[in-house]
Design a protein around this motif. Sequence first.
Motif, PDB file in Angstrom:
ATOM      1  N   MET A   1       0.650  -1.199   0.237  1.00  0.00           N
ATOM      2  CA  MET A   1      -0.044   0.112   0.040  1.00  0.00           C
ATOM      3  C   MET A   1       0.921   1.336  -0.152  1.00  0.00           C
ATOM      4  SD  MET A   1      -2.869  -1.424   2.824  1.00  0.00           S
ATOM      5  CE  MET A   1      -1.579  -1.962   3.828  1.00  0.00           C
ATOM      6  N   THR A   2       1.341   1.608  -1.083  1.00  0.00           N
ATOM      7  CA  THR A   2       2.513   2.629  -1.336  1.00  0.00           C
ATOM      8  C   THR A   2       1.785   3.963  -0.728  1.00  0.00           C
ATOM      9  OG1 THR A   2       3.393   1.717  -3.248  1.00  0.00           O
ATOM     10  CG2 THR A   2       3.888   3.669  -2.860  1.00  0.00           C
ATOM     11  N   PRO A  21      -5.961  31.527   3.153  1.00  0.00           N
ATOM     12  CA  PRO A  21      -7.539  31.340   2.719  1.00  0.00           C
ATOM     13  C   PRO A  21      -7.313  30.297   1.520  1.00  0.00           C
ATOM     14  CG  PRO A  21      -6.182  33.330   1.770  1.00  0.00           C
ATOM     15  CD  PRO A  21      -5.561  32.670   2.722  1.00  0.00           C
ATOM     16  N   THR A  22      -8.686  29.483   1.573  1.00  0.00           N
ATOM     17  CA  THR A  22      -8.933  28.598   0.557  1.00  0.00           C
ATOM     18  C   THR A  22     -10.236  28.856  -0.110  1.00  0.00           C
ATOM     19  OG1 THR A  22     -10.325  27.342   2.392  1.00  0.00           O
ATOM     20  CG2 THR A  22      -7.874  26.644   1.904  1.00  0.00           C
ATOM     21  N   GLY A  23     -10.487  28.458  -1.060  1.00  0.00           N
ATOM     22  CA  GLY A  23     -11.477  28.395  -1.948  1.00  0.00           C
ATOM     23  C   GLY A  23     -11.353  28.106  -3.673  1.00  0.00           C
ATOM     24  N   PRO A  24     -12.319  28.137  -4.379  1.00  0.00           N
ATOM     25  CA  PRO A  24     -12.087  27.759  -5.525  1.00  0.00           C
ATOM     26  C   PRO A  24     -10.926  28.423  -6.654  1.00  0.00           C
ATOM     27  CG  PRO A  24     -13.896  29.259  -5.333  1.00  0.00           C
ATOM     28  CD  PRO A  24     -13.473  28.967  -4.062  1.00  0.00           C
ATOM     29  N   ASP A  25     -10.300  29.345  -6.012  1.00  0.00           N
ATOM     30  CA  ASP A  25      -9.287  30.081  -6.880  1.00  0.00           C
ATOM     31  C   ASP A  25      -8.031  29.984  -6.148  1.00  0.00           C
ATOM     32  OD1 ASP A  25     -10.871  30.973  -8.736  1.00  0.00           O
ATOM     33  OD2 ASP A  25     -11.310  32.513  -7.585  1.00  0.00           O
ATOM     34  N   THR A  26      -7.784  29.166  -4.923  1.00  0.00           N
ATOM     35  CA  THR A  26      -6.737  29.103  -4.001  1.00  0.00           C
ATOM     36  C   THR A  26      -5.646  28.230  -4.917  1.00  0.00           C
ATOM     37  OG1 THR A  26      -7.745  28.994  -2.204  1.00  0.00           O
ATOM     38  CG2 THR A  26      -5.491  28.055  -2.078  1.00  0.00           C
ATOM     39  N   PRO A  27      -4.400  28.453  -4.913  1.00  0.00           N
ATOM     40  CA  PRO A  27      -3.429  27.691  -5.839  1.00  0.00           C
ATOM     41  C   PRO A  27      -3.177  26.434  -5.002  1.00  0.00           C
ATOM     42  CG  PRO A  27      -2.539  30.069  -5.566  1.00  0.00           C
ATOM     43  CD  PRO A  27      -3.759  29.826  -4.749  1.00  0.00           C
ATOM     44  N   ARG A  28      -2.974  25.499  -5.731  1.00  0.00           N
ATOM     45  CA  ARG A  28      -2.738  24.078  -5.136  1.00  0.00           C
ATOM     46  C   ARG A  28      -1.371  23.478  -5.591  1.00  0.00           C
ATOM     47  NH1 ARG A  28      -7.449  23.380  -2.439  1.00  0.00           N
ATOM     48  NH2 ARG A  28      -9.253  24.662  -3.196  1.00  0.00           N
ATOM     49  N   ARG A  29      -0.910  22.590  -4.634  1.00  0.00           N
ATOM     50  CA  ARG A  29       0.355  21.905  -5.005  1.00  0.00           C
ATOM     51  C   ARG A  29      -0.152  20.391  -5.192  1.00  0.00           C
ATOM     52  NH1 ARG A  29       4.728  22.870  -0.733  1.00  0.00           N
ATOM     53  NH2 ARG A  29       6.110  22.102  -2.358  1.00  0.00           N
ATOM     54  N   ARG A  30       0.426  19.887  -6.379  1.00  0.00           N
ATOM     55  CA  ARG A  30      -0.017  18.558  -6.634  1.00  0.00           C
ATOM     56  C   ARG A  30       0.701  17.552  -5.614  1.00  0.00           C
ATOM     57  NH1 ARG A  30      -0.472  15.943 -12.539  1.00  0.00           N
ATOM     58  NH2 ARG A  30      -0.765  13.806 -11.865  1.00  0.00           N
ATOM     59  N   PRO A  31      -0.318  16.623  -5.170  1.00  0.00           N
ATOM     60  CA  PRO A  31       0.213  15.863  -4.279  1.00  0.00           C
ATOM     61  C   PRO A  31       0.734  14.503  -4.984  1.00  0.00           C
ATOM     62  CG  PRO A  31      -1.980  15.374  -4.605  1.00  0.00           C
ATOM     63  CD  PRO A  31      -1.694  16.343  -5.530  1.00  0.00           C
ATOM     64  N   ARG A  32       1.571  13.586  -4.168  1.00  0.00           N
ATOM     65  CA  ARG A  32       2.204  12.551  -4.529  1.00  0.00           C
ATOM     66  C   ARG A  32       1.197  11.462  -4.679  1.00  0.00           C
ATOM     67  NH1 ARG A  32       7.720  11.889  -3.642  1.00  0.00           N
ATOM     68  NH2 ARG A  32       7.350   9.798  -2.585  1.00  0.00           N
ATOM     69  N   LEU A  33       0.613  11.260  -5.673  1.00  0.00           N
ATOM     70  CA  LEU A  33      -0.380  10.137  -5.941  1.00  0.00           C
ATOM     71  C   LEU A  33       0.306   9.077  -6.898  1.00  0.00           C
ATOM     72  CD1 LEU A  33      -3.755  12.396  -6.045  1.00  0.00           C
ATOM     73  CD2 LEU A  33      -3.336  10.661  -4.355  1.00  0.00           C
ATOM     74  N   PRO A  34      -0.457   7.832  -6.626  1.00  0.00           N
ATOM     75  CA  PRO A  34       0.355   6.789  -7.629  1.00  0.00           C
ATOM     76  C   PRO A  34      -0.089   7.073  -9.075  1.00  0.00           C
ATOM     77  CG  PRO A  34      -1.684   5.928  -6.593  1.00  0.00           C
ATOM     78  CD  PRO A  34      -1.127   7.318  -5.931  1.00  0.00           C
ATOM     79  N   ALA A  35       0.762   6.649  -9.941  1.00  0.00           N
ATOM     80  CA  ALA A  35       0.338   6.545 -11.254  1.00  0.00           C
ATOM     81  C   ALA A  35      -0.425   5.484 -11.643  1.00  0.00           C
ATOM     82  CB  ALA A  35       1.938   6.368 -12.039  1.00  0.00           C
ATOM     83  N   LEU A  36      -1.527   6.112 -12.159  1.00  0.00           N
ATOM     84  CA  LEU A  36      -2.888   5.462 -12.359  1.00  0.00           C
ATOM     85  C   LEU A  36      -3.192   5.071 -13.916  1.00  0.00           C
ATOM     86  CD1 LEU A  36      -5.391   6.922  -9.777  1.00  0.00           C
ATOM     87  CD2 LEU A  36      -3.800   4.671  -9.302  1.00  0.00           C
TER      88      LEU A  36
END
Length: 351
Positions: A305-306, A336-351
């Motif tokens: 379960m990586t 502040p969060t909301g629909p225009d908040t910049p987001r960093r890409r999480p480390r998710l598995p290659a699918l």
Amino acid sequence: MTTIRPAGPAAGPRDVVGTGQAACHHGEILQGVFLDERRRACHALVTLPMNGPGAHAAFLRRPDDGPDAVSVTPPGRAKARAAALLAVRECAALREEEPCGGALRLSGDIPVGLGMGSSTSDVIATVRAVADSYRLRLAPGTIARLAVRAEGACDPLMLGPGPLLFAQRQGRVLEALGTALPPAVVVGCALGGGAPVDTLSLPARTGDDRELARYERLRRMLRTAVADADPALLGRVSTASARLGQRTLHHPEFETLTAIADRTGATGVQIAHSGNVAGLLFDPRTPGLDRRMRRCARALHSDGMTPTVTFTTDPAPTSRSEDPFHGRPHLRGRRPTGPDTPRRRPRLPAL
């Protein structure tokens, strides 16, 4: 909202584009059957929001096209297209105009089928983009209503990060549980090798008296956990909900996951009830948290379960570890969060 001249199909002088964004979540803390204000059995859930990937939409509104002339890129996003058609009619009525067609373009980095709300994120971003093209900002309740009509059920991503018991098939809030979930650090992973889950094929819960009593008890416990900011009680609720969900999901890794949680001092586990994303919850005040998280990562990896991502239940952290197991996530900052908040890409598995 701006007038555009895209590089693709020629835009007319009245063509305008609107943009919209939406966040995702990391599955559910609690999902089951509960009593609504009229004491009727109702399917509902409490999502685990995260400052992670998101969906982005751009809608090129073409007033000279017919209302059904809506194209979608990439193709195959039928729910998003349905949402665009519904949103055009809603917004045109508010503007006292005739509905028209347009071109919808979707982008984002939410894995599909893991239970992270990818379809709801697409739908919400689409509705916001259409509204933006009309220079409108629709109320969250209106977005929820349109989302349910477009996809049959939706997550409460349009309502912000606060914990809500949300009737996903009706698009309404059964209970606002508080301003934020108790503080926790979530170590995420994907079960089943990250394979997508066909949520429409899952059997529905029965909602008999015995099941209702179980979920109402978990509802009371979660209400107390939020009021007391108690991460241990949060973990108990999420683990109990995940265990009840095993009756339909049948994850073969479930017992291994809970055993790792016990060995590493996690307060509990959470599993998406309509997907394969899962997480172990840690109290951020636990002594030796960094060491425990490293042990957790090694155990998850050795059992297939990586680890994928770490984040906190803080609704507005200033940052989080890009490599979650080499340092404690920051918990004190506010962003502040909301629909225009910049987001960093999480480390998710290659699918």
